[in-house]
Every structure is written in C-alpha cells, then in structure tokens.
Write a protein that holds these residues in place. Sequence first.
Motif, PDB file in Angstrom:
ATOM      1  N   PHE A 124       1.452  10.231  13.276  1.00 59.49           N
ATOM      2  CA  PHE A 124       2.693   9.675  12.739  1.00 59.49           C
ATOM      3  C   PHE A 124       3.450  10.659  11.861  1.00 59.49           C
ATOM      4  O   PHE A 124       4.555  10.341  11.396  1.00 59.49           O
ATOM      5  CB  PHE A 124       2.390   8.398  11.946  1.00 59.49           C
ATOM      6  N   GLY A 125       2.883  11.819  11.600  1.00 57.50           N
ATOM      7  CA  GLY A 125       3.559  12.763  10.721  1.00 57.50           C
ATOM      8  C   GLY A 125       3.676  12.260   9.298  1.00 57.50           C
ATOM      9  O   GLY A 125       4.678  12.533   8.618  1.00 57.50           O
ATOM     10  N   ARG A 126       2.653  11.546   8.827  1.00 56.33           N
ATOM     11  CA  ARG A 126       2.663  11.006   7.462  1.00 56.33           C
ATOM     12  C   ARG A 126       1.590  11.701   6.626  1.00 56.33           C
ATOM     13  O   ARG A 126       0.576  12.162   7.154  1.00 56.33           O
ATOM     14  CB  ARG A 126       2.380   9.497   7.467  1.00 56.33           C
ATOM     15  N   PRO A 127       1.778  11.742   5.336  1.00 60.43           N
ATOM     16  CA  PRO A 127       0.761  12.324   4.463  1.00 60.43           C
ATOM     17  C   PRO A 127      -0.430  11.387   4.276  1.00 60.43           C
ATOM     18  O   PRO A 127      -0.348  10.181   4.553  1.00 60.43           O
ATOM     19  CB  PRO A 127       1.509  12.535   3.143  1.00 60.43           C
ATOM     20  N   LEU A 128      -1.520  11.958   3.796  1.00 64.11           N
ATOM     21  CA  LEU A 128      -2.716  11.202   3.432  1.00 64.11           C
ATOM     22  C   LEU A 128      -2.761  11.026   1.919  1.00 64.11           C
ATOM     23  O   LEU A 128      -2.454  11.952   1.169  1.00 64.11           O
ATOM     24  CB  LEU A 128      -3.981  11.947   3.843  1.00 64.11           C
ATOM     25  N   VAL A 129      -3.160   9.851   1.473  1.00 66.51           N
ATOM     26  CA  VAL A 129      -3.449   9.597   0.059  1.00 66.51           C
ATOM     27  C   VAL A 129      -4.964   9.532  -0.061  1.00 66.51           C
ATOM     28  O   VAL A 129      -5.597   8.616   0.473  1.00 66.51           O
ATOM     29  CB  VAL A 129      -2.812   8.286  -0.420  1.00 66.51           C
ATOM     30  N   VAL A 130      -5.553  10.504  -0.746  1.00 68.37           N
ATOM     31  CA  VAL A 130      -7.002  10.686  -0.718  1.00 68.37           C
ATOM     32  C   VAL A 130      -7.634  10.435  -2.077  1.00 68.37           C
ATOM     33  O   VAL A 130      -7.223  10.992  -3.099  1.00 68.37           O
ATOM     34  CB  VAL A 130      -7.351  12.095  -0.211  1.00 68.37           C
ATOM     35  N   LEU A 253       7.061  14.638  -0.759  1.00 66.17           N
ATOM     36  CA  LEU A 253       5.801  14.397  -0.058  1.00 66.17           C
ATOM     37  C   LEU A 253       5.882  13.170   0.832  1.00 66.17           C
ATOM     38  O   LEU A 253       5.485  13.214   2.003  1.00 66.17           O
ATOM     39  CB  LEU A 253       4.659  14.232  -1.069  1.00 66.17           C
ATOM     40  N   PHE A 254       6.382  12.078   0.286  1.00 63.23           N
ATOM     41  CA  PHE A 254       6.382  10.812   1.017  1.00 63.23           C
ATOM     42  C   PHE A 254       7.637  10.589   1.864  1.00 63.23           C
ATOM     43  O   PHE A 254       7.735   9.574   2.554  1.00 63.23           O
ATOM     44  CB  PHE A 254       6.205   9.647   0.044  1.00 63.23           C
ATOM     45  N   GLY A 255       8.574  11.510   1.779  1.00 65.31           N
ATOM     46  CA  GLY A 255       9.807  11.350   2.547  1.00 65.31           C
ATOM     47  C   GLY A 255      10.589  10.112   2.160  1.00 65.31           C
ATOM     48  O   GLY A 255      11.183   9.436   3.002  1.00 65.31           O
ATOM     49  N   LEU A 256      10.627   9.822   0.872  1.00 68.27           N
ATOM     50  CA  LEU A 256      11.191   8.552   0.418  1.00 68.27           C
ATOM     51  C   LEU A 256      12.669   8.421   0.684  1.00 68.27           C
ATOM     52  O   LEU A 256      13.175   7.315   0.880  1.00 68.27           O
ATOM     53  CB  LEU A 256      10.906   8.349  -1.071  1.00 68.27           C
ATOM     54  N   ASP A 257      13.385   9.515   0.685  1.00 68.61           N
ATOM     55  CA  ASP A 257      14.824   9.429   0.904  1.00 68.61           C
ATOM     56  C   ASP A 257      15.160   9.188   2.381  1.00 68.61           C
ATOM     57  O   ASP A 257      16.288   8.846   2.714  1.00 68.61           O
ATOM     58  CB  ASP A 257      15.507  10.704   0.430  1.00 68.61           C
ATOM     59  N   ALA A 258      14.158   9.356   3.250  1.00 67.35           N
ATOM     60  CA  ALA A 258      14.394   9.176   4.684  1.00 67.35           C
ATOM     61  C   ALA A 258      13.889   7.846   5.198  1.00 67.35           C
ATOM     62  O   ALA A 258      14.175   7.471   6.336  1.00 67.35           O
ATOM     63  CB  ALA A 258      13.709  10.306   5.473  1.00 67.35           C
ATOM     64  N   ARG A 259      13.117   7.104   4.371  1.00 66.44           N
ATOM     65  CA  ARG A 259      12.477   5.893   4.870  1.00 66.44           C
ATOM     66  C   ARG A 259      12.794   4.707   3.979  1.00 66.44           C
ATOM     67  O   ARG A 259      12.563   4.731   2.782  1.00 66.44           O
ATOM     68  CB  ARG A 259      10.964   6.056   4.937  1.00 66.44           C
ATOM     69  N   LEU A 260      13.296   3.681   4.571  1.00 68.27           N
ATOM     70  CA  LEU A 260      13.423   2.383   3.919  1.00 68.27           C
ATOM     71  C   LEU A 260      12.521   1.408   4.646  1.00 68.27           C
ATOM     72  O   LEU A 260      12.294   1.529   5.841  1.00 68.27           O
ATOM     73  CB  LEU A 260      14.875   1.897   3.950  1.00 68.27           C
ATOM     74  N   PRO A 261      11.965   0.415   3.950  1.00 72.42           N
ATOM     75  CA  PRO A 261      11.046  -0.511   4.605  1.00 72.42           C
ATOM     76  C   PRO A 261      11.744  -1.359   5.650  1.00 72.42           C
ATOM     77  O   PRO A 261      12.898  -1.737   5.493  1.00 72.42           O
ATOM     78  CB  PRO A 261      10.517  -1.371   3.440  1.00 72.42           C
ATOM     79  N   ALA A 262      11.014  -1.639   6.732  1.00 70.91           N
ATOM     80  CA  ALA A 262      11.506  -2.570   7.728  1.00 70.91           C
ATOM     81  C   ALA A 262      11.489  -3.986   7.169  1.00 70.91           C
ATOM     82  O   ALA A 262      10.721  -4.277   6.250  1.00 70.91           O
ATOM     83  CB  ALA A 262      10.657  -2.482   8.991  1.00 70.91           C
ATOM     84  N   PRO A 263      12.340  -4.884   7.659  1.00 68.33           N
ATOM     85  CA  PRO A 263      12.311  -6.262   7.160  1.00 68.33           C
ATOM     86  C   PRO A 263      10.935  -6.885   7.313  1.00 68.33           C
ATOM     87  O   PRO A 263      10.248  -6.650   8.302  1.00 68.33           O
ATOM     88  CB  PRO A 263      13.342  -6.975   8.058  1.00 68.33           C
ATOM     89  N   ALA A 264      10.509  -7.638   6.321  1.00 65.20           N
ATOM     90  CA  ALA A 264       9.192  -8.270   6.371  1.00 65.20           C
ATOM     91  C   ALA A 264       9.186  -9.405   7.386  1.00 65.20           C
ATOM     92  O   ALA A 264      10.210  -9.971   7.699  1.00 65.20           O
ATOM     93  CB  ALA A 264       8.814  -8.783   4.986  1.00 65.20           C
TER      94      ALA A 264
END
Length: 264
Positions: A124-130, A253-264
């Motif tokens: 998915f091209g996402r970071p890991l939180v370890v 790191l998290f790409g926050l400016d590129a991602r908004l949550p999908a509707p729940a």
Amino acid sequence: MPPFLDSHAHLADAAFADDRDAVVERAREAGATGIVAIGESIAVAECAREVSAAHAGFVWFTAGVHPHDAAGFDRARDEPRLRALLDAGAVAVGECGLDYHYDHSPREAQHRALGAQLALAAAFGRPLVVHSREADADTYALLRDAERAGVVGVLHCFTGPAGLAAAAVAAGWYVSFSGMVTFKRWDNAAALAAVPPDRLLAESDAPYLAPAPDRGKRNEPAWVARTVARLAELRGVDAHDLGAQTAANARRLFGLDARLPAPA
C-alpha cells in the motif's frame, strides 16, 4: 505553548469513551495541529476510523495488530480486514512490532504478524508504526527487511539504544519520543542526539505515559506540548521551532496532507 502534532495516541481507547470530543478540543486549544489515532487491533482501528471521520482533517487513523495480540492473528481472516481499513484511509500500518518484555504472544507469532504487516505496508505504500521493547537485535533486522521492501516507518515511544535510533535514521525511518522524556530518571539523551531534526517525532501514547507533573494520570494529546518543550530544552533549541518541525515531520511521514478519511 509550542505547536505540535501528536503522532501516536490511542484515541479510540475505552479510556476516552466518555469525553473523546472534549479531549480532541483540548488538544486543539493546547496548540495541536493534528492527532494520529492508533489502531492497535482491527476492532480499535475501526473505532479510530470513526473518530477520524468525526474530526476530518485533524484526526487520522492507523490499522494494525499489536505484538501483544499476535498470537490471535489469522492472516486469511485478518489481512482482508486490514486491507479494507487501508483502502478506507488508514495512514499507516500498525501499531505492530516486537515485545520481548511481556511476551504476551510467542515470539514466532510476533514475527509472523509483523512480517504480514510489513508486506501490507509495502503493497500500500504506507509507513509502519513499530513498537519495540527489549527486541533490539530483531528490530535491527526489521529495519534491514523494511529497507529492502522500500518501507519506512517510525520507532514509536523510543526507549532503545542510540545505535538503534541511528540505524533507523540511516534506513530512512523516524524516531518518536513520548512524555517519558519529562521523567526524572529518563536518561536516554544519547538516543535523542542520534536523531536529526527532520526525523524527530513527538507523541503522547495516550492514555499512557502522562508527562510530569501528571505522571500516573490518564494521558491525553494536549499534554504533548510539555513533551515538546522538554525535547526542545534537551536539544537546546526553541520549543516553537521544534514543535513545528516535529509536526511537519509527522505530516511528511504519514502523508497527512494527501489523505482525508473516507466516510464511515
């Protein structure tokens, strides 16, 4: 108070069931520019997704399986659910990792769950939180495996040696510090010094690890301001500048400016 972004808060935890919205608002008032709500299990990640949707553009969520729960991880059953959460906007895979202090799950199971989540992060091209506790040698190996897979991430609530922090940075990772830096007996300045400004994150790990003078109380994201102030003091820099830098690092790191949550 300095600006900050809480890069690791268990905002979906039951400890916040009665006042979660008020907790988010107090974080805003304290200078927060955002919160990453950690999904350390699939059920918690689904709740974190709902919290994120309710506070879109300020709260983001992750999805993973904590090493404590690795014994119950069933790849055939759980991977599709994690994939669905990532499709729904989870900004990272985790909290995952290795915990040899408690060994709530057999180490072999921890490695299987972590390997599956590393593969998801790569796909998915996402970071890991370890999460890494008393597992330094195998965390070095994880960093090597992640680098080969093209995956970066964060060693959260860092308590390891300076060499591990330096190895993480060399692999393109970030290192996050919690309210533990405010404790009288905290003595890991060498690890903090190993992390350059553009790889440093700050976190609450709420509801755990409240900073002084509230150690032992329920922690919350608003108190990351104290952690940032202490980190700045330890590094001999301006707290406002360090808070802004760590917030920018988390957004990158998290790409926050590129991602908004999908509707729940």
